[in-house]
Write a protein that holds these residues in place. Structure first.
Motif, PDB file in Angstrom:
ATOM      1  N   LEU A  24       0.772  -1.208   0.091  1.00 36.44           N
ATOM      2  CA  LEU A  24       0.088  -0.083  -0.077  1.00 36.44           C
ATOM      3  C   LEU A  24       1.030   1.328  -0.016  1.00 36.44           C
TER       4      LEU A  24
ATOM      5  N   TYR B 124      -6.495   2.027  -3.597  1.00 38.59           N
ATOM      6  CA  TYR B 124      -6.609   1.242  -2.397  1.00 38.59           C
ATOM      7  C   TYR B 124      -7.519   2.417  -1.547  1.00 38.59           C
ATOM      8  N   GLY B 125      -7.785   1.688  -0.284  1.00 37.81           N
ATOM      9  CA  GLY B 125      -8.739   2.279   0.523  1.00 37.81           C
ATOM     10  C   GLY B 125      -8.524   3.776   1.035  1.00 37.81           C
TER      11      GLY B 125
ATOM     12  N   THR C 285      -7.714  -0.113   3.316  1.00 40.46           N
ATOM     13  CA  THR C 285      -7.687  -1.557   3.051  1.00 40.46           C
ATOM     14  C   THR C 285      -7.012  -2.114   4.139  1.00 40.46           C
TER      15      THR C 285
ATOM     16  N   ILE D  90     -14.307  -6.967   0.870  1.00 32.44           N
ATOM     17  CA  ILE D  90     -12.902  -6.326   0.219  1.00 32.44           C
ATOM     18  C   ILE D  90     -12.343  -7.501  -0.858  1.00 32.44           C
TER      19      ILE D  90
ATOM     20  N   GLY E 271     -11.963   0.424   0.386  1.00 32.26           N
ATOM     21  CA  GLY E 271     -11.314  -0.682   0.907  1.00 32.26           C
ATOM     22  C   GLY E 271     -10.788  -1.773   0.034  1.00 32.26           C
ATOM     23  N   CYS E 272     -11.409  -1.704  -1.189  1.00 34.17           N
ATOM     24  CA  CYS E 272     -10.859  -2.522  -2.158  1.00 34.17           C
ATOM     25  C   CYS E 272      -9.458  -2.297  -2.769  1.00 34.17           C
ATOM     26  N   ILE E 273      -8.984  -3.250  -3.495  1.00 34.46           N
ATOM     27  CA  ILE E 273      -7.815  -2.734  -4.502  1.00 34.46           C
ATOM     28  C   ILE E 273      -8.284  -2.803  -5.812  1.00 34.46           C
TER      29      ILE E 273
END
Length: 207
Positions: free
Chosen positions: A104, A125-126, A132, A166, A181-183
């Motif tokens: 991250l 990312y989140g 995340t 997620i 929160g996802c990638i």
């Protein structure tokens, strides 16, 4: 989904994604991610040769639970990767189990087959309010054409990581965007990834 811009991202030499801990404590030159077109684009390898490590110069890569994995080779990539760009090259890599590492702090996802890196991509990312999660996550399921009911948004080539939603999925990866929160990865990269992973494959997330 829109959120606070993720700026000042650096990528290390070779994998363009890895915080490597070497037995000889060698330093790796950082690379900066620059803004690019929101469309995903695969970048060519700098050369046909990979960065290979001998048995006496093994590299150890830290993963989400604090342990390390040995790395035998990394991709060569250009000095600069832009938002929406990715690299993919599995030529000459022997068979092995697929696993993914998400860093991250560098905003990078790396794909490994066994001890060799075969792909890397800049990610979203989140945002701060919905970060995340960090740790190790076996892939729980795959869904090619998922739509989020919560955010009314398409999530193509979804790889589910947690029971509360997620996932890794195709996104418009450009500067100034974040997720809940996802990638998010470029859709062309997501499609390729979807074709090689399976339920139970490890995804490890570090910061």
């Amino acid at each position: 989904m829109r959120g606070r811009p993720k700026l000042g991202i650096w990528i290390s030499l070779g994998a363009a994604s890895l915080l490597l801990v070497t037995l000889a404590a060698k330093a790796f030159v950082p690379r900066h991610v620059q803004q690019a077109s929101p469309a995903g684009r695969m970048i060519p390898a700098v050369s046909t040769e990979r960065i290979r490590f001998s048995d006496g110069d093994q590299q150890q890569l830290r993963i989400g639970d604090g342990s390390t994995r040995v790395i035998r080779s990394l991709l060569r990539v250009p000095d600069h990767m832009q938002f929406g760009e990715f690299a993919w090259n599995d030529h000459g890599v022997p068979p092995g189990r697929i696993w993914l590492r998400i860093d991250l702090s560098r905003q990078i996802l790396s794909v490994f087959r066994g001890e060799d890196e075969i792909a890397t991509s800049v990610i979203l990312y989140g945002q701060d309010e919905t970060p995340t999660p960090i740790g190790n996550f076996p892939i729980r399921g795959l869904e090619k054409n998922h739509r989020s009911n919560t955010y009314d948004a398409m999530m193509p080539y979804t790889l589910w990581l947690t029971s509360d939603g997620i996932a890794i999925h195709g996104s418009n990866v450009r500067q100034g965007l974040a997720t809940h929160g996802c990638i998010g990865v470029p859709q062309d990269f997501a499609q390729r990834l979807f074709g090689i992973v399976k339920r139970g494959d490890l995804v490890t997330v570090v910061r």
